[in-house]
Design a protein around this motif. Structure first.
Motif, PDB file in Angstrom:
ATOM      1  N   PHE A 142       0.717  -1.065   0.064  1.00  0.00           N
ATOM      2  CA  PHE A 142      -0.031  -0.109  -0.158  1.00  0.00           C
ATOM      3  C   PHE A 142       1.047   1.141   0.045  1.00  0.00           C
ATOM      4  O   PHE A 142       2.046   1.097   0.035  1.00  0.00           O
ATOM      5  CB  PHE A 142      -0.993   0.093   1.204  1.00  0.00           C
ATOM      6  CG  PHE A 142      -0.251   0.004   2.652  1.00  0.00           C
ATOM      7  CD1 PHE A 142      -0.098   1.250   3.283  1.00  0.00           C
ATOM      8  CD2 PHE A 142       0.310  -1.002   3.092  1.00  0.00           C
ATOM      9  CE1 PHE A 142       0.411   1.325   4.506  1.00  0.00           C
ATOM     10  CE2 PHE A 142       0.948  -0.857   4.169  1.00  0.00           C
ATOM     11  CZ  PHE A 142       0.936   0.159   4.856  1.00  0.00           C
ATOM     12  N   ASN A 143       0.263   2.244  -0.133  1.00  0.00           N
ATOM     13  CA  ASN A 143       0.946   3.677  -0.255  1.00  0.00           C
ATOM     14  C   ASN A 143       0.404   4.557   0.903  1.00  0.00           C
ATOM     15  O   ASN A 143      -0.660   4.309   1.427  1.00  0.00           O
ATOM     16  CB  ASN A 143       0.966   4.286  -1.698  1.00  0.00           C
ATOM     17  CG  ASN A 143       1.284   3.308  -2.682  1.00  0.00           C
ATOM     18  OD1 ASN A 143       2.392   3.092  -3.195  1.00  0.00           O
ATOM     19  ND2 ASN A 143       0.275   2.652  -3.320  1.00  0.00           N
ATOM     20  N   ALA A 144       1.334   5.598   1.232  1.00  0.00           N
ATOM     21  CA  ALA A 144       0.902   6.640   2.180  1.00  0.00           C
ATOM     22  C   ALA A 144       1.452   7.942   1.588  1.00  0.00           C
ATOM     23  O   ALA A 144       2.254   8.106   1.095  1.00  0.00           O
ATOM     24  CB  ALA A 144       1.371   6.502   3.611  1.00  0.00           C
ATOM     25  N   LEU A 145       0.328   8.899   1.527  1.00  0.00           N
ATOM     26  CA  LEU A 145       0.581  10.277   0.824  1.00  0.00           C
ATOM     27  C   LEU A 145       0.835  11.230   1.968  1.00  0.00           C
ATOM     28  O   LEU A 145      -0.190  11.275   2.949  1.00  0.00           O
ATOM     29  CB  LEU A 145      -0.575  10.693   0.026  1.00  0.00           C
ATOM     30  CG  LEU A 145      -0.452  12.117  -0.720  1.00  0.00           C
ATOM     31  CD1 LEU A 145      -1.089  11.888  -1.919  1.00  0.00           C
ATOM     32  CD2 LEU A 145      -1.160  13.243   0.210  1.00  0.00           C
ATOM     33  N   TYR A 146       1.669  12.139   2.012  1.00  0.00           N
ATOM     34  CA  TYR A 146       1.821  13.018   3.054  1.00  0.00           C
ATOM     35  C   TYR A 146       1.992  14.453   2.454  1.00  0.00           C
ATOM     36  O   TYR A 146       2.923  14.746   1.522  1.00  0.00           O
ATOM     37  CB  TYR A 146       3.437  12.804   3.772  1.00  0.00           C
ATOM     38  CG  TYR A 146       3.620  11.512   4.239  1.00  0.00           C
ATOM     39  CD1 TYR A 146       3.378  11.247   5.578  1.00  0.00           C
ATOM     40  CD2 TYR A 146       3.926  10.377   3.743  1.00  0.00           C
ATOM     41  CE1 TYR A 146       3.753  10.206   6.481  1.00  0.00           C
ATOM     42  CE2 TYR A 146       3.847   9.180   4.358  1.00  0.00           C
ATOM     43  CZ  TYR A 146       4.042   9.100   5.729  1.00  0.00           C
ATOM     44  OH  TYR A 146       4.275   7.793   6.307  1.00  0.00           O
ATOM     45  N   GLY A 147       0.772  15.078   2.586  1.00  0.00           N
ATOM     46  CA  GLY A 147       0.623  16.489   1.884  1.00  0.00           C
ATOM     47  C   GLY A 147       0.639  17.557   2.751  1.00  0.00           C
ATOM     48  O   GLY A 147       0.689  17.517   4.059  1.00  0.00           O
ATOM     49  N   HIS A 148       0.967  18.923   2.235  1.00  0.00           N
ATOM     50  CA  HIS A 148       0.974  20.087   2.606  1.00  0.00           C
ATOM     51  C   HIS A 148       2.261  20.385   3.572  1.00  0.00           C
ATOM     52  O   HIS A 148       2.498  20.951   4.700  1.00  0.00           O
ATOM     53  CB  HIS A 148      -0.257  20.354   3.962  1.00  0.00           C
ATOM     54  CG  HIS A 148      -1.522  20.183   3.169  1.00  0.00           C
ATOM     55  ND1 HIS A 148      -1.968  21.035   2.366  1.00  0.00           N
ATOM     56  CD2 HIS A 148      -2.277  19.273   3.596  1.00  0.00           C
ATOM     57  CE1 HIS A 148      -3.016  20.575   1.684  1.00  0.00           C
ATOM     58  NE2 HIS A 148      -3.479  19.504   2.292  1.00  0.00           N
ATOM     59  N   LEU A 149       3.485  19.762   3.205  1.00  0.00           N
ATOM     60  CA  LEU A 149       4.713  20.030   3.633  1.00  0.00           C
ATOM     61  C   LEU A 149       5.603  20.939   3.278  1.00  0.00           C
ATOM     62  O   LEU A 149       4.762  21.932   2.430  1.00  0.00           O
ATOM     63  CB  LEU A 149       5.500  18.445   3.203  1.00  0.00           C
ATOM     64  CG  LEU A 149       4.827  17.199   3.202  1.00  0.00           C
ATOM     65  CD1 LEU A 149       5.625  15.949   2.662  1.00  0.00           C
ATOM     66  CD2 LEU A 149       4.553  16.890   4.823  1.00  0.00           C
ATOM     67  N   SER A 150       6.842  21.227   3.872  1.00  0.00           N
ATOM     68  CA  SER A 150       7.656  22.483   3.641  1.00  0.00           C
ATOM     69  C   SER A 150       8.203  21.824   2.145  1.00  0.00           C
ATOM     70  O   SER A 150       8.378  20.635   1.943  1.00  0.00           O
ATOM     71  CB  SER A 150       8.546  22.605   4.562  1.00  0.00           C
ATOM     72  OG  SER A 150       9.538  21.526   4.693  1.00  0.00           O
ATOM     73  N   LEU A 151       8.564  22.767   1.260  1.00  0.00           N
ATOM     74  CA  LEU A 151       9.325  22.624   0.111  1.00  0.00           C
ATOM     75  C   LEU A 151      10.553  21.593   0.143  1.00  0.00           C
ATOM     76  O   LEU A 151      11.201  21.179  -0.349  1.00  0.00           O
ATOM     77  CB  LEU A 151       9.309  23.717  -0.814  1.00  0.00           C
ATOM     78  CG  LEU A 151       8.205  24.406  -1.435  1.00  0.00           C
ATOM     79  CD1 LEU A 151       8.466  25.679  -2.167  1.00  0.00           C
ATOM     80  CD2 LEU A 151       7.719  23.257  -2.687  1.00  0.00           C
ATOM     81  N   SER A 152      11.298  22.325   1.192  1.00  0.00           N
ATOM     82  CA  SER A 152      12.691  21.431   1.643  1.00  0.00           C
ATOM     83  C   SER A 152      12.591  20.143   1.967  1.00  0.00           C
ATOM     84  O   SER A 152      13.176  19.518   1.747  1.00  0.00           O
ATOM     85  CB  SER A 152      13.335  22.411   2.784  1.00  0.00           C
ATOM     86  OG  SER A 152      12.498  22.274   4.122  1.00  0.00           O
ATOM     87  N   SER A 153      11.389  19.612   2.380  1.00  0.00           N
ATOM     88  CA  SER A 153      11.088  18.206   2.456  1.00  0.00           C
ATOM     89  C   SER A 153      11.188  17.584   1.106  1.00  0.00           C
ATOM     90  O   SER A 153      11.526  16.282   1.313  1.00  0.00           O
ATOM     91  CB  SER A 153       9.673  18.012   2.985  1.00  0.00           C
ATOM     92  OG  SER A 153       9.381  18.816   4.237  1.00  0.00           O
ATOM     93  N   LEU A 154      11.272  17.974   0.045  1.00  0.00           N
ATOM     94  CA  LEU A 154      11.496  17.443  -1.129  1.00  0.00           C
ATOM     95  C   LEU A 154      12.895  17.298  -1.589  1.00  0.00           C
ATOM     96  O   LEU A 154      13.279  16.268  -2.328  1.00  0.00           O
ATOM     97  CB  LEU A 154      10.534  17.754  -2.144  1.00  0.00           C
ATOM     98  CG  LEU A 154       9.199  18.126  -2.171  1.00  0.00           C
ATOM     99  CD1 LEU A 154       8.490  18.931  -3.265  1.00  0.00           C
ATOM    100  CD2 LEU A 154       8.433  16.939  -1.651  1.00  0.00           C
ATOM    101  N   ASN A 155      13.781  17.828  -0.967  1.00  0.00           N
ATOM    102  CA  ASN A 155      15.213  18.044  -1.168  1.00  0.00           C
ATOM    103  C   ASN A 155      15.705  16.443  -0.797  1.00  0.00           C
ATOM    104  O   ASN A 155      15.550  15.992   0.102  1.00  0.00           O
ATOM    105  CB  ASN A 155      15.932  18.836  -0.345  1.00  0.00           C
ATOM    106  CG  ASN A 155      15.551  20.339  -0.563  1.00  0.00           C
ATOM    107  OD1 ASN A 155      15.024  20.514  -1.711  1.00  0.00           O
ATOM    108  ND2 ASN A 155      16.007  21.171   0.278  1.00  0.00           N
ATOM    109  N   GLY A 156      16.563  15.960  -2.202  1.00  0.00           N
ATOM    110  CA  GLY A 156      17.401  14.835  -1.772  1.00  0.00           C
ATOM    111  C   GLY A 156      16.316  13.496  -2.144  1.00  0.00           C
ATOM    112  O   GLY A 156      16.730  12.563  -1.779  1.00  0.00           O
ATOM    113  N   LEU A 157      15.080  13.850  -2.536  1.00  0.00           N
ATOM    114  CA  LEU A 157      14.276  12.606  -2.634  1.00  0.00           C
ATOM    115  C   LEU A 157      14.546  12.069  -4.054  1.00  0.00           C
ATOM    116  O   LEU A 157      14.841  12.694  -5.280  1.00  0.00           O
ATOM    117  CB  LEU A 157      12.970  12.955  -2.546  1.00  0.00           C
ATOM    118  CG  LEU A 157      12.474  13.136  -1.314  1.00  0.00           C
ATOM    119  CD1 LEU A 157      11.082  13.484  -1.150  1.00  0.00           C
ATOM    120  CD2 LEU A 157      12.687  11.897  -0.125  1.00  0.00           C
TER     121      LEU A 157
END
Length: 228
Positions: A142-157
């Protein structure tokens, strides 16, 4: 084959936190965003700062660390954004659980996972920075969606990257990077992504309620194992 509920219940001792919470000292406040909540006027909903002030006031008055709720809730608050009004029938039924807290609040991965996808969904009222992780527990994927995060949370993914359980993966974003909402986490479980990446409906039309709820189990199954 075990159901999703059974898989989670039998592995509850291995499921870790999504946000920091001390059951001895911290309190949660259920927030109602249905038509029954007459405090939320159009004036408040149309102004993110006023909306944030309302949430913060509620948390302070009730000595609560977080506000929480929303799964399978028919919400009127989505009228604030045209993003939910495309087509003949507006989308109003919420498919995840929201955890309302300050911007910068850490968000954690509750179990070993890999990155399915990530994106900045930056429409007004949308998720803003979003991370979707894929899990497999006792053969159940299954999957989990985490939304409304800081833009820096996407760094390094990167897609396919392994994220160990217990790892801090993100922080709650401010309004400018979370779709212009009061800071909160949208946490949603999704069995079949239907080929989507970086996004999945967090709100559906009421006429499609059964279809979406069947694909999006109650996130409280995970949250209850961590801090509810």
């Amino acid at each position: 084959m075990q159901t999703f509920d059974q898989v989670i219940q039998s592995n509850a001792s291995f499921i870790q936190k999504v946000v920091d919470f001390d059951v001895k000292y911290d309190r949660l406040l259920a927030l109602d965003f249905t038509v029954a909540n007459t405090e939320l006027t159009d004036e408040i909903l149309d102004d993110t700062d006023l909306f944030s002030d309302w949430v913060n006031k509620k948390l302070t008055e009730n000595n609560a660390r977080y506000g929480i709720g929303g799964y399978n809730e028919h919400r009127t608050i989505y009228s604030r954004s045209a993003h939910f009004d495309t087509g003949e029938e507006p989308r109003r039924l919420h498919l995840g659980v929201d955890i309302w807290g300050p911007a910068g609040t850490p968000v954690y991965n509750f179990y070993d996972a890999t990155v399915q996808s990530f994106a900045n969904n930056n429409n007004f009222g949308d998720y803003g920075a979003t991370i979707i992780l894929t899990y497999e527990i006792d053969g159940f994927k299954f999957n989990a969606l985490y939304g409304h995060l800081s833009l820096s949370s996407l760094n390094g993914l990167e897609e396919g990257k392994f994220i160990p359980g217990g790892t801090k993966i993100a922080e709650l974003g401010a309004k400018e990077e979370n779709g212009y909402w009061p800071p909160h986490l949208h946490f949603q479980l999704i069995e079949n992504m239907d080929g989507l990446k970086g996004d999945y409906p967090g709100v559906c039309r009421f006429s499609e309620r059964e279809k979406y709820l069947a694909n999006c189990p109650d996130p409280n199954l995970i949250l209850k194992a961590t801090f509810l």
